[in-house]
Enzyme design. Structure first.
Site, mmCIF file in Angstrom:
data_model
loop_
_atom_site.group_PDB
_atom_site.id
_atom_site.type_symbol
_atom_site.label_atom_id
_atom_site.label_comp_id
_atom_site.label_asym_id
_atom_site.label_seq_id
_atom_site.Cartn_x
_atom_site.Cartn_y
_atom_site.Cartn_z
ATOM 1 N N ASP A 61 -12.373 0.158 4.967
ATOM 2 C CA ASP A 61 -11.630 -0.557 3.931
ATOM 3 C C ASP A 61 -12.420 -1.772 3.418
ATOM 4 O O ASP A 61 -13.577 -1.972 3.790
ATOM 5 C CB ASP A 61 -10.258 -0.959 4.490
ATOM 6 C CG ASP A 61 -9.155 -0.934 3.453
ATOM 7 O OD1 ASP A 61 -9.450 -1.086 2.260
ATOM 8 O OD2 ASP A 61 -7.979 -0.772 3.840
ATOM 9 N N GLU A 99 -13.273 1.283 -1.096
ATOM 10 C CA GLU A 99 -13.650 0.061 -1.803
ATOM 11 C C GLU A 99 -12.770 -0.173 -3.029
ATOM 12 O O GLU A 99 -12.972 -1.155 -3.762
ATOM 13 C CB GLU A 99 -15.147 0.186 -2.159
ATOM 14 C CG GLU A 99 -15.809 -1.014 -2.742
ATOM 15 C CD GLU A 99 -15.871 -0.946 -4.263
ATOM 16 O OE1 GLU A 99 -16.367 -1.891 -4.873
ATOM 17 O OE2 GLU A 99 -15.390 0.055 -4.838
ATOM 18 N N TRP A 100 -11.787 0.740 -3.237
ATOM 19 C CA TRP A 100 -10.774 0.634 -4.300
ATOM 20 C C TRP A 100 -11.313 0.787 -5.712
ATOM 21 O O TRP A 100 -10.641 0.468 -6.689
ATOM 22 C CB TRP A 100 -9.983 -0.684 -4.211
ATOM 23 C CG TRP A 100 -9.649 -1.118 -2.841
ATOM 24 C CD1 TRP A 100 -9.219 -0.337 -1.812
ATOM 25 C CD2 TRP A 100 -9.715 -2.449 -2.329
ATOM 26 N NE1 TRP A 100 -9.015 -1.089 -0.695
ATOM 27 C CE2 TRP A 100 -9.311 -2.395 -0.980
ATOM 28 C CE3 TRP A 100 -10.056 -3.678 -2.882
ATOM 29 C CZ2 TRP A 100 -9.248 -3.514 -0.163
ATOM 30 C CZ3 TRP A 100 -10.000 -4.809 -2.078
ATOM 31 C CH2 TRP A 100 -9.600 -4.711 -0.734
ATOM 32 N N GLY A 101 -12.573 1.218 -5.850
ATOM 33 C CA GLY A 101 -13.151 1.396 -7.171
ATOM 34 C C GLY A 101 -13.548 0.112 -7.851
ATOM 35 O O GLY A 101 -13.876 0.120 -9.043
ATOM 36 N N GLU A 102 -13.570 -0.995 -7.125
ATOM 37 C CA GLU A 102 -13.811 -2.299 -7.743
ATOM 38 C C GLU A 102 -15.214 -2.442 -8.316
ATOM 39 O O GLU A 102 -15.414 -3.073 -9.350
ATOM 40 C CB GLU A 102 -13.565 -3.413 -6.736
ATOM 41 C CG GLU A 102 -12.106 -3.630 -6.417
ATOM 42 C CD GLU A 102 -11.855 -5.013 -5.840
ATOM 43 O OE1 GLU A 102 -12.742 -5.526 -5.150
ATOM 44 O OE2 GLU A 102 -10.777 -5.565 -6.106
ATOM 45 N N ASP A 155 -4.461 1.609 -4.340
ATOM 46 C CA ASP A 155 -3.588 2.461 -3.532
ATOM 47 C C ASP A 155 -2.602 3.240 -4.385
ATOM 48 O O ASP A 155 -2.062 2.722 -5.362
ATOM 49 C CB ASP A 155 -2.761 1.623 -2.567
ATOM 50 C CG ASP A 155 -3.561 1.112 -1.390
ATOM 51 O OD1 ASP A 155 -3.001 0.362 -0.590
ATOM 52 O OD2 ASP A 155 -4.740 1.464 -1.274
#
Length: 679
Positions: A183, A216-219, A238
Site C-alpha cells: 500500500d 499506489e492508487w494511480g497517483e 478504492d
C-alpha cells in the site's frame, strides 16, 4: 491523495493522510476452455512478464477480506481458513481462484525487540506461518499486506515496511507468503517509484516466487512505470460497494489497455460482488467488465455468507475464461455514445469477447458488428452468450436489448462452424415503457433475425405482474423470418389503478432453427408507472424519481450527500449559502424525472457542497430525452453557487447528471440547490 467519496470507515483506516485508497486482491488462476466451436488455441505465448519474476501470466484470482470485514474482529484465523475451505468445497479453486489474501490489521501495533513483525495474537493466535501452511495444504496460495510507508493505512498505525523492506520481505518468504499487496500510506513523501523499486528488489532477494501488487492508487501513473517492478498496480482509488463507484473506476481503467499484458496488469481494485450494495444485474456487469479488462478477479465478499447467486456469478467459467485468456489483452472501447458501451477483447484463439454494457437507467439497444470488433469477413459467425451459456449463428450483427446497468457478454468467432447453431434473434422494444397511472399505453416489440439462417415458427409473448392487462393488437407470430427481417407487435398495456413505481415485464420469443431445433429467448423489460407532473411544476425534490444512480450512498432529498447511509446529509450549503430545497448527490450520478412532454424549464443553483472543505470538483448537466440542454462546466469548492437554466420543452424524461471535474471522484459532493421545474 485521492479519496473515494468520503468513507467514514476508510477515512479512519487511512488515518494520518486521509481517506487514502487501499484494498486489492489477486490470484493467478487456471485457464478455462474456450467457447464451444472456437478455433483450437495455439501454444501459449513465451512470456515471463515485464516485472521479470515470471508470475501472474494471467490476472491473479483469489480473495481479500478488506471489502467485507475491514478491520473488524471477524477478520481472523478462523475466517481465513474457512475461505480456503470454501474455495475447495464450492468449486472456486477449480474455477481458477488461487490466492487467499490477508489485508491490513493482521499485525501487532509494534515490532518485536528484533525489529520483526508479529501477528496479532487475538486474530492469529498460531501465527501467520500456521495459516499459510493450512492454505497451502488445500492446494492454494496465501497473500499478505503492508504499506510502503512507516505505518499501514489503519488508524491504529500498524508497522509499515519503509526502511525495513529486505527484512520484512524475508520474513514474508519464511512464512510461506506467495503474494504481497504493498500500500501507499504514511510514505513520508519519498518518491513512489523509489519505494516500490526497493521492495521489488527485496522480494527478489528472498528467492521465493511472490506476486507483487503495487497499491499506489494511480497517483503517479503507475501504468507508465510499474510494469518493470510489479505484477499489477492499482490504477484508481478504492472501490466501494455502489454502482457509482464501480462505474467511475471502470471508466478510469478502460483507457489504460495498452499497459496490460502477461505478468503486468492494470488493477481497478477488488470485486464487490455479493456485498449487497448493488443488484445482481449490476454485479454481473461488474464481473463482466473486470473480465473484459483483464483485471485481477479478487473476491471481496465474505463467502461464508454468500448467496447462491453470488457463487453463480463468481464461478461462471466462460466469463473467467475471458479474463484468463493467455494472450493477455485488455479490452478496448469501441464506442460509448449515450451510455451504450461496446468493449472488445482479442482472444488467443482469434475470437473476440464483446461486452455490450448499458450505463443508463433504462433499457437500451446496443449494437456493433463482427467486423467492427476486429473479426475477418465471413459468411457467418458463431456467437456465444456467456451468461445464457447458449450459442447462435449471426450474419455479422452483434446486438441486444440490454437492461438498465446490465451487460450482455458475447464471445464471437469466425470459425466456419456457424451453421450448426440456431440463428440469433434480437428482442427489442421500440420505446421506453413509461405508463401513466390510470391510462392505457401502447408498447411495440420487435423480433429481428440476426442469423445467417432463417428463424421459423416465430411466436412472441409479453407478460407482466399479476393484475396487469396486456393484449396484443397486432400479429404475434410469423411462419418465417429471413436474415434481417423483423416481427413487430403492438401491445395494449394497462397497469392497476393503484400501481406506482417500477415493475418487471417479460418479453419472450420461441422459434425453430432450420434443423427444427426449438429455441427460446427472453429479455426482462423494466416498466415504470409514472405520474404526470403537477400543473405549474414545483421543486423537483418533491417529485418522484424515475431512476437514481449515485457515486456514494443514496441521492438525498433536501440535504447534502453526507456519507454512505440514507438520511445522513447536512443542510445544502454552497459557498456559505444555505438552501432549503434540492438534491444532494455525489459524482458520478444521474437522477431521472418523468415530465410527460408537459414541462418547459429546469432551474437550479449548483456547486460543490461545503461539507467537503476545499476538496471536490464536478460538472452539472441537464439532459432532455438524453440530449444535453445545459451544462455548468467544471465547478470547485472555491466557487459560489452557479445558476443553471435548461429548456426541457417537449421532453418525456429529464435527467440531472453530475460528472467529476476530470480528476476523479474524490470528495465530489454536489448540490442541485433550489431545484425547480416549470410545467
Amino acid at each position: 491523495m485521492r479519496h473515494l467519496p468520503t468513507r467514514t470507515t476508510r477515512t479512519s483506516r487511512r488515518g494520518v493522510i486521509g481517506a487514502l485508497m487501499a484494498g486489492l486482491l489477486c490470484a493467478a488462476g487456471t485457464t478455462v476452455p474456450a467457447v464451444a466451436n472456437s478455433p483450437a488455441p495455439g501454444p501459449a505465448p513465451a512470456v515471463t512478464g515485464q516485472s521479470g519474476n515470471g508470475l501472474a501470466l494471467t490476472p491473479p484470482m483469489g480473495f481479500n477480506n478488506w471489502n467485507s470485514t475491514h478491520c473488524r474482529a471477524e477478520f481472523d484465523e478462523s475466517m481465513v481458513k474457512g475461505i480456503a475451505d470454501i474455495f475447495v468445497e464450492k468449486g472456486l479453486k477449480a474455477a481458477g481462484y488461487q490466492y487467499v489474501n490477508l489485508d491490513d490489521c493482521w499485525a501487532k501495533p509494534q515490532r518485536n525487540a528484533d525489529g520483526e513483525l508479529e501477528a496479532d495474537p487475538q486474530r492469529f493466535p498460531n501465527g501467520i506461518k500456521a495459516v499459510a501452511d493450512y492454505v497451502h495444504s488445500k492446494g492454494l496460495k496465501i497473500g499478505i499486506y503492508t504499506s510502503a510507508g512507516t505505518k499501514t493505512c489503519d488508524s491504529v498505525g500498524l508497522p509499515g515496511a519503509l526502511g525495513h523492506e529486505f527484512s520484512d520481505a524475508q520474513q514474508f518468504a519464511d512464512w510461506g507468503i506467495d503474494y504481497l499487496k504493498y500500500d501507499n500510506c504514511n510514505n513520508q513523501g519519498v518518491d513512489a517509484k523509489k519505494r516500490y523499486t526497493t521492495m521489488r528488489d527485496a522480494l527478489a532477494a528472498t528467492g521465493r516466487p511472490i506476486v507483487y501488487s503495487i497499491c499506489e492508487w494511480g497517483e503517479n501513473k503507475p501504468w507508465e512505470w510499474a510494469g518493470e517492478l510489479g505484477n499489477l498496480w492499482r490504477t484508481t482509488g478504492d472501490i466501494n460497494d455502489s454502482w457509482g463507484s464501480m462505474l467511475s473506476i471502470m471508466k478510469q481503467n478502460l483507457p489504460l489497455a495498452a499497459a496490460a499484458g502477461p505478468g503486468h496488469w492494470n488493477d481497478p481494485d477488488m470485486l464487490e460482488v455479493g456485498n449487497g450494495g448493488m443488484t445482481d444485474t449490476e454485479y454481473r456487469t461488474h464481473f463482466s467488465m473486470w473480465s473484459v479488462m483483464a483485471a485481477p478477479l479478487l473476491i471481496g465478499s465474505d463467502l461464508r455468507k454468500a448467496s447462491a447467486e453470488t457463487f453463480e456469478i463468481l464461478s461462471n467459467h466462460e466469463v473467467i475464461a475471458v479474463d484468463q485468456d493467455l494472450l493477455g489483452k485488455q479490452g478496448t472501447v469501441l464506442s460509448s455514445a449515450g451510455g451504450r458501451w461496446v468493449v472488445a477483447k482479442e482472444m488467443r484463439d482469434g475470437s473476440r469477447a464483446v461486452a455490450l454494457f448499458n450505463e443508463t437507467g433504462s433499457t437500451q439497444r446496443i449494437a456493433t458488428t463482427a467486423e467492427e470488433v476486429g473479426l475477418p469477413k465471413a459468411d457467418g459467425y458463431t456467437m456465444r452468450d456467456l451468461w445464457e451459456h447458449k450459442s447462435y449463428n449471426t450474419a455479422g450483427t452483434l446486438a441486444a436489448t440490454v437492461p438498465a446497468h446490465g451487460t450482455v457478454l458475447l464471445r464471437v468467432a469466425a470459425d466456419g462452424k456457424w451453421a450448426a447453431q440456431p440463428p440469433a434473434v434480437e428482442l427489442g422494444l421500440e420505446s421506453r415503457p413509461l405508463i401513466e397511472s390510470g391510462r392505457n399505453a401502447t408498447l411495440t416489440t420487435k423480433v429481428t433475425d440476426l442469423g445467417r439462417t432463417p428463424a421459423r415458427k416465430v411466436a412472441a409473448l409479453l407478460t407482466g405482474p399479476s393484475g396487469w392487462q396486456l393484449k396484443a393488437v397486432s400479429p404475434t407470430g410469423s411462419p418465417v423470418l429471413p436474415t434481417g427481417r423483423s416481427l413487430t407487435t403492438r401491445w395494449q398495456v394497462t397497469a392497476p389503478a393503484d400501481a406506482t413505481g417500477a415493475y418487471d415485464l417479460t418479453f419472450k420469443v420461441q422459434y425453430r432453427s432450420p434443423a427444427g431445433t426449438r429455441v427460446s429467448s427472453t429479455v426482462p423489460l423494466r416498466a415504470h408507472v409514472v405520474v404526470a407532473p403537477p400543473a405549474g411544476g414545483g421543486f423537483l425534490s418533491d417529485l418522484p424519481q424515475l431512476s437514481a444512480a449515485n457515486g456514494w450512498g443514496p441521492v438525498e432529498k433536501d440535504t447534502s450527500n453526507g456519507e454512505s447511509g440514507a438520511g445522513d446529509g447536512n443542510p445544502l450549503t454552497i459557498g456559505g449559502t444555505v438552501f432549503a430545497k434540492g438534491l444532494g448527490v455525489h459524482a458520478d450520478s444521474a437522477v431521472e424525472f418523468y415530465t410527460g412532454r408537459a414541462c418547459e424549464a429546469v432551474t437550479a443553483q449548483v456547486g460543490v457542497d461545503d461539507e467537503k472543505g476545499a476538496k471536490g470538483s464536478v460538472s452539472f448537466e441537464v439532459r432532455a430525452d438524453g440530449t444535453q440542454v445545459a451544462s455548468s462546466g467544471v465547478l470547485t469548492n472555491a466557487m459560489p453557487a452557479r445558476p443553471i437554466t435548461a429548456d426541457v420543452s417537449g421532453a418525456q424524461v429529464v435527467s440531472l447528471v453530475v460528472t467529476d471535474g476530470g480528476d476523479g471522484v474524490d470528495s465530489d459532493h454536489a448540490d442541485w440547490a433550489d431545484l425547480r421545474i416549470t410545467c
